[in-house]
Design a protein around this motif. Structure first.
Motif, PDB file in Angstrom:
ATOM      1  N   SER A 117      -9.005 -32.031  10.505  1.00 27.79           N
ATOM      2  CA  SER A 117     -10.327 -32.567  10.821  1.00 27.79           C
ATOM      3  C   SER A 117     -11.320 -31.429  11.048  1.00 27.79           C
ATOM      4  CB  SER A 117     -10.257 -33.460  12.066  1.00 27.79           C
ATOM      5  OG  SER A 117      -9.538 -34.637  11.797  1.00 27.79           O
ATOM      6  N   ALA A 118     -10.827 -30.333  11.603  1.00 29.81           N
ATOM      7  CA  ALA A 118     -11.698 -29.172  11.821  1.00 29.81           C
ATOM      8  C   ALA A 118     -12.038 -28.467  10.521  1.00 29.81           C
ATOM      9  CB  ALA A 118     -11.014 -28.192  12.778  1.00 29.81           C
ATOM     10  N   ASN A 119     -11.068 -28.408   9.583  1.00 26.74           N
ATOM     11  CA  ASN A 119     -11.264 -27.645   8.354  1.00 26.74           C
ATOM     12  C   ASN A 119     -10.213 -28.113   7.349  1.00 26.74           C
ATOM     13  OD1 ASN A 119     -11.514 -25.631   6.343  1.00 26.74           O
ATOM     14  ND2 ASN A 119     -12.211 -24.148   7.871  1.00 26.74           N
ATOM     15  N   MET A 120     -10.541 -29.157   6.604  1.00 31.21           N
ATOM     16  CA  MET A 120      -9.545 -29.852   5.797  1.00 31.21           C
ATOM     17  C   MET A 120      -8.935 -28.975   4.705  1.00 31.21           C
ATOM     18  SD  MET A 120     -10.067 -33.482   3.904  1.00 31.21           S
ATOM     19  CE  MET A 120      -8.865 -34.149   2.763  1.00 31.21           C
ATOM     20  N   GLY A 121      -9.765 -28.222   3.995  1.00 29.54           N
ATOM     21  CA  GLY A 121      -9.252 -27.377   2.929  1.00 29.54           C
ATOM     22  C   GLY A 121      -8.312 -26.303   3.446  1.00 29.54           C
ATOM     23  N   PHE A 122      -8.680 -25.672   4.541  1.00 29.79           N
ATOM     24  CA  PHE A 122      -7.885 -24.609   5.148  1.00 29.79           C
ATOM     25  C   PHE A 122      -6.528 -25.141   5.592  1.00 29.79           C
ATOM     26  CE2 PHE A 122      -8.255 -21.080   8.650  1.00 29.79           C
ATOM     27  CZ  PHE A 122      -7.322 -20.313   7.977  1.00 29.79           C
ATOM     28  N   ALA A 123      -6.511 -26.375   6.132  1.00 26.63           N
ATOM     29  CA  ALA A 123      -5.276 -26.938   6.680  1.00 26.63           C
ATOM     30  C   ALA A 123      -4.237 -27.234   5.611  1.00 26.63           C
ATOM     31  CB  ALA A 123      -5.584 -28.210   7.469  1.00 26.63           C
ATOM     32  N   LEU A 124      -4.615 -27.199   4.339  1.00 26.67           N
ATOM     33  CA  LEU A 124      -3.627 -27.400   3.284  1.00 26.67           C
ATOM     34  C   LEU A 124      -2.580 -26.294   3.274  1.00 26.67           C
ATOM     35  CD1 LEU A 124      -5.483 -28.785   0.138  1.00 26.67           C
ATOM     36  CD2 LEU A 124      -3.395 -29.679   1.161  1.00 26.67           C
ATOM     37  N   ALA A 125      -2.923 -25.104   3.735  1.00 28.18           N
ATOM     38  CA  ALA A 125      -1.949 -23.997   3.733  1.00 28.18           C
ATOM     39  C   ALA A 125      -0.734 -24.340   4.599  1.00 28.18           C
ATOM     40  CB  ALA A 125      -2.609 -22.700   4.184  1.00 28.18           C
ATOM     41  N   PRO A 126      -0.902 -24.677   5.868  1.00 34.91           N
ATOM     42  CA  PRO A 126       0.289 -25.038   6.658  1.00 34.91           C
ATOM     43  C   PRO A 126       0.921 -26.357   6.231  1.00 34.91           C
ATOM     44  CG  PRO A 126      -1.719 -25.257   7.978  1.00 34.91           C
ATOM     45  CD  PRO A 126      -2.098 -24.543   6.729  1.00 34.91           C
ATOM     46  N   ILE A 127       0.136 -27.290   5.707  1.00 33.33           N
ATOM     47  CA  ILE A 127       0.713 -28.557   5.254  1.00 33.33           C
ATOM     48  C   ILE A 127       1.719 -28.315   4.134  1.00 33.33           C
ATOM     49  CG2 ILE A 127       0.164 -30.625   3.888  1.00 33.33           C
ATOM     50  CD1 ILE A 127      -2.285 -31.022   5.648  1.00 33.33           C
ATOM     51  N   LEU A 128       1.369 -27.456   3.178  1.00 30.47           N
ATOM     52  CA  LEU A 128       2.277 -27.177   2.066  1.00 30.47           C
ATOM     53  C   LEU A 128       3.528 -26.450   2.539  1.00 30.47           C
ATOM     54  CD1 LEU A 128      -0.494 -26.226  -0.438  1.00 30.47           C
ATOM     55  CD2 LEU A 128       1.160 -28.032  -0.811  1.00 30.47           C
ATOM     56  N   TRP A 157       4.706 -16.399   6.187  1.00 36.96           N
ATOM     57  CA  TRP A 157       4.658 -16.652   4.754  1.00 36.96           C
ATOM     58  C   TRP A 157       4.275 -18.113   4.547  1.00 36.96           C
ATOM     59  CZ3 TRP A 157      10.205 -14.383   3.591  1.00 36.96           C
ATOM     60  CH2 TRP A 157      10.171 -12.990   3.755  1.00 36.96           C
ATOM     61  N   THR A 158       3.664 -18.419   3.436  1.00 32.96           N
ATOM     62  CA  THR A 158       3.341 -19.810   3.125  1.00 32.96           C
ATOM     63  C   THR A 158       4.185 -20.274   1.943  1.00 32.96           C
ATOM     64  OG1 THR A 158       1.516 -19.149   1.679  1.00 32.96           O
ATOM     65  CG2 THR A 158       0.983 -19.633   3.986  1.00 32.96           C
ATOM     66  N   GLY A 159       4.252 -21.581   1.770  1.00 33.10           N
ATOM     67  CA  GLY A 159       5.037 -22.163   0.683  1.00 33.10           C
ATOM     68  C   GLY A 159       4.179 -23.019  -0.225  1.00 33.10           C
ATOM     69  N   THR A 160       4.627 -23.199  -1.474  1.00 29.93           N
ATOM     70  CA  THR A 160       3.923 -24.057  -2.422  1.00 29.93           C
ATOM     71  C   THR A 160       4.919 -24.938  -3.161  1.00 29.93           C
ATOM     72  OG1 THR A 160       4.073 -22.645  -4.391  1.00 29.93           O
ATOM     73  CG2 THR A 160       2.264 -22.185  -2.844  1.00 29.93           C
ATOM     74  N   MET A 161       4.385 -25.956  -3.820  1.00 34.17           N
ATOM     75  CA  MET A 161       5.167 -26.829  -4.682  1.00 34.17           C
ATOM     76  C   MET A 161       4.599 -26.718  -6.094  1.00 34.17           C
ATOM     77  SD  MET A 161       5.974 -30.890  -4.270  1.00 34.17           S
ATOM     78  CE  MET A 161       4.273 -31.325  -3.971  1.00 34.17           C
ATOM     79  N   ASN A 162       5.443 -26.365  -7.059  1.00 29.98           N
ATOM     80  CA  ASN A 162       5.013 -26.150  -8.442  1.00 29.98           C
ATOM     81  C   ASN A 162       5.674 -27.170  -9.350  1.00 29.98           C
ATOM     82  OD1 ASN A 162       3.713 -23.032  -8.710  1.00 29.98           O
ATOM     83  ND2 ASN A 162       4.949 -23.457  -6.902  1.00 29.98           N
ATOM     84  N   LEU A 163       4.963 -28.226  -9.633  1.00 29.13           N
ATOM     85  CA  LEU A 163       5.480 -29.324 -10.418  1.00 29.13           C
ATOM     86  C   LEU A 163       4.667 -29.485 -11.710  1.00 29.13           C
ATOM     87  CD1 LEU A 163       6.384 -32.804  -8.946  1.00 29.13           C
ATOM     88  CD2 LEU A 163       4.985 -32.634 -10.981  1.00 29.13           C
ATOM     89  N   THR A 164       3.362 -29.572 -11.578  1.00 27.75           N
ATOM     90  CA  THR A 164       2.497 -29.972 -12.688  1.00 27.75           C
ATOM     91  C   THR A 164       2.313 -28.857 -13.710  1.00 27.75           C
ATOM     92  OG1 THR A 164       1.314 -31.390 -11.132  1.00 27.75           O
ATOM     93  CG2 THR A 164       0.260 -30.986 -13.247  1.00 27.75           C
TER      94      THR A 164
END
Length: 560
Positions: A117-128, A157-164
């Motif tokens: 809610s504070a910064n939606m785009g930024f929060a994608l880093a920990p969500i992933l 470190w951060t993580g990602t999902m590579n599907l598409t």
């Protein structure tokens, strides 16, 4: 008024909907005492309000930038992310065995809600990263877990999902990335992946990519897909052959770099198999199911932020008169209608997503009924949660009037940021298809039947009528042909979601006291039950219609 975390609301929903006290009574979640929950909610509020929210505007206007040396985040982001790591916020829901705090997933959702809610785009880093951690917990070897999980857990470190891939979006079976054995247990990975959120950035020293690819002679389709861990920097500290080709120019979420990644340009991209060969889809769905709830949570995030901004504007904007005196627009009935709807839909979305998160925790404790309930509520939480985020963000623009269409007010950013959420991590149409195609028949129909049985506990007449309609339509769809099921899927998903939200909100109202918070809660729930629930009943005709109406025009006629 800047963003303020809704701590009282979050605590109330954790208590009344998640049942956090009951979870704290188990050995696994014994640390989730009231004092700890309060400290978590208050601590993350301080970080979000003080360091993340002030960066949201620059994240939108400046955004992440591609350079020949990789993606660079806007000024201030690196320090704000460092504060997140140093505060231990990434470790909230990670088991203690992997360096985490072992708190319930539902508490982690509250943390991510506040950050988003504070910064939606930024929060994608920990969500992933949460999704990558989940996949490694369930499918990684002990050595892989020891090597990669500790720093993923802390957020170092951060993580990602590579599907598409360019030719493989929702049709995952069409992917072409390859993984060739090197003879030492590792693989050479080669291919291109698109739409990779936080696929590159300068927040951390390493990024752990989870990549779907095919081994030599793999079967066609999804049966031939395996999952590989491909780090940006290998365990020995040498750079891997992973290159960020570009970042997308998007409608919103500009603080989240959406990357095109190329693996193995120099035939030296080394990856490790996660789980068994050809087990990629099962492992990836562990990550995706987690991600789908967190995307539903993004609907809550944007709705909360848009509602706060709209309320602030409506209280300050003087326009017209009431009782012969100049009045702020919040005094006008139509603005009140929009604001009440925004608050009601935001609270409905939060109740639904937090409820599903609580089922994650109960399923993790071995509760089979919770596993079934999680299966059937995940598509509801993802699809309806993001639909509501879009609706509330749009209403927020409308409350602002013409100023809402002007970027400087910030209302438009929520609208733009929200629009991706019904699309990624499985479109909402796919969620609806999953509901009618798989979840209605789960456990020979028992999962749906027990949900309906719980919903029947409602005492509100319109909600009772909606539950009855959901039961009738659901039973019809269980035996309908495929086209009719899919044609009905979206209106049915909305009906069932509203019924579930109404049931949860009714529980909240029953538990609310007579203080200011309780009175406000009861008023919002009454609005939802009296005005929003009856709307969902109107979807029954669409949910019972034949698919024939959708095929009355051939493809060419649509262009006429």
């Amino acid at each position: 008024m800047p963003y303020a975390a809704p701590i009282a609301e979050q605590r109330f929903v954790l208590e009344q909907i998640v049942g956090i006290g009951e979870l704290a009574g188990t050995e696994r979640f014994a640390a989730a005492s009231p004092d700890v929950i309060d400290a978590v909610l208050e601590g993350i509020a301080q970080l979000a309000e003080g360091e993340w929210a002030p960066l949201a505007r620059a994240g939108d206007t400046v955004g992440a930038k591609w350079t020949p040396n990789g993606v660079v985040m806007p000024e201030g982001y690196k320090a704000a992310y460092k504060a997140f790591v140093e505060g231990g916020w990434g470790t909230i829901g990670v088991p203690e065995a992997f360096g985490g705090q072992g708190l319930p997933f539902a508490v982690q959702c509250a943390v991510l809600e506040t950050l988003g809610s504070a910064n939606m785009g930024f929060a994608l880093a920990p969500i992933l990263s949460v999704g990558a951690i989940e996949a490694l917990q369930h499918h990684g070897t002990p050595d892989q877990q020891a090597t990669w999980l500790p720093k993923l857990a802390t957020g170092e470190w951060t993580g990602t999902m590579n599907l598409t891939e360019p030719q493989a979006g929702s049709d995952v079976g069409a992917l072409r990335a390859t993984a060739t054995p090197r003879g030492d247990g590792t693989f050479l990975v080669k291919g291109t992946k698109i739409f990779i959120s936080f696929g590159d950035h300068d927040l951390t020293d390493n990024i752990v990519h989870l990549v779907l690819a095919r081994t030599p002679d793999a079967p066609v389709g999804t049966k031939g897909i395996s999952l590989f861990l491909v780090p940006k920097v290998r365990a020995d500290g040498t750079p891997n052959d992973v290159r960020v080709v570009s970042i997308e120019h998007k409608m919103g979420l500009h603080a989240s770099p959406t990357c095109v990644l190329s693996f193995g340009d120099n035939d030296d991209c080394v990856g490790e198999l996660i789980g068994p060969e050809f087990g990629g889809m099962r492992a990836m769905f562990t990550m995706m199911n987690n991600a789908r709830l967190n995307v539903g949570l993004q609907g809550v995030q944007v709705a909360e932020a848009a509602t706060q901004k709209a309320v602030e504007y409506a209280r300050e904007r003087v326009q017209g008169a009431r009782a012969g005196a100049a009045a702020a627009i919040i005094e006008h009935p139509d603005v009140r209608r929009m604001l009440m709807r925004m608050k009601a839909q935001t609270q409905a979305a939060r109740a639904l997503v937090y409820y599903a998160a609580g089922q994650v925790d109960r399923a993790g404790l071995g509760d089979a009924a919770a596993r079934d309930r999680l299966e059937i509520t995940t598509p509801l939480a993802k699809a309806h949660g993001t639909d509501l985020g879009n609706e509330v963000a749009s209403l927020g623009v409308q409350v602002h009037g013409g100023m809402g269409y002007i970027e400087e007010t910030g209302a438009a950013q929520y609208f733009r940021d929200a629009r991706i959420t019904p699309i990624y991590e499985g479109t909402n149409g796919i969620q609806a298809a999953d509901l009618v195609g798989r979840k209605l028949s789960l456990s020979t129909g028992a999962a749906f039947a027990t949900l309906i049985e719980d919903l029947r506990g409602s005492t509100h007449e319109a909600l009772g009528d909606l539950v009855t309609a959901c039961e009738a339509v659901g039973r019809r769809l269980q035996t309908a042909d495929a086209d009719d099921r899919l044609a009905a899927s979206y209106p049915f998903l909305t009906m069932l979601s509203v019924a579930t939200c109404g049931w949860l909100l009714e529980r909240e109202a029953a538990a609310a006291g007579d203080d200011a918070f309780g009175r406000a809660k009861k008023a919002v729930v009454a609005f939802y039950l009296d005005q929003i629930v009856p709307e969902a009943l109107g979807l029954r005709a669409a949910a019972e219609a034949s698919a024939a109406a959708l095929y009355a025009l051939d493809a060419e006629a649509f262009a006429a």
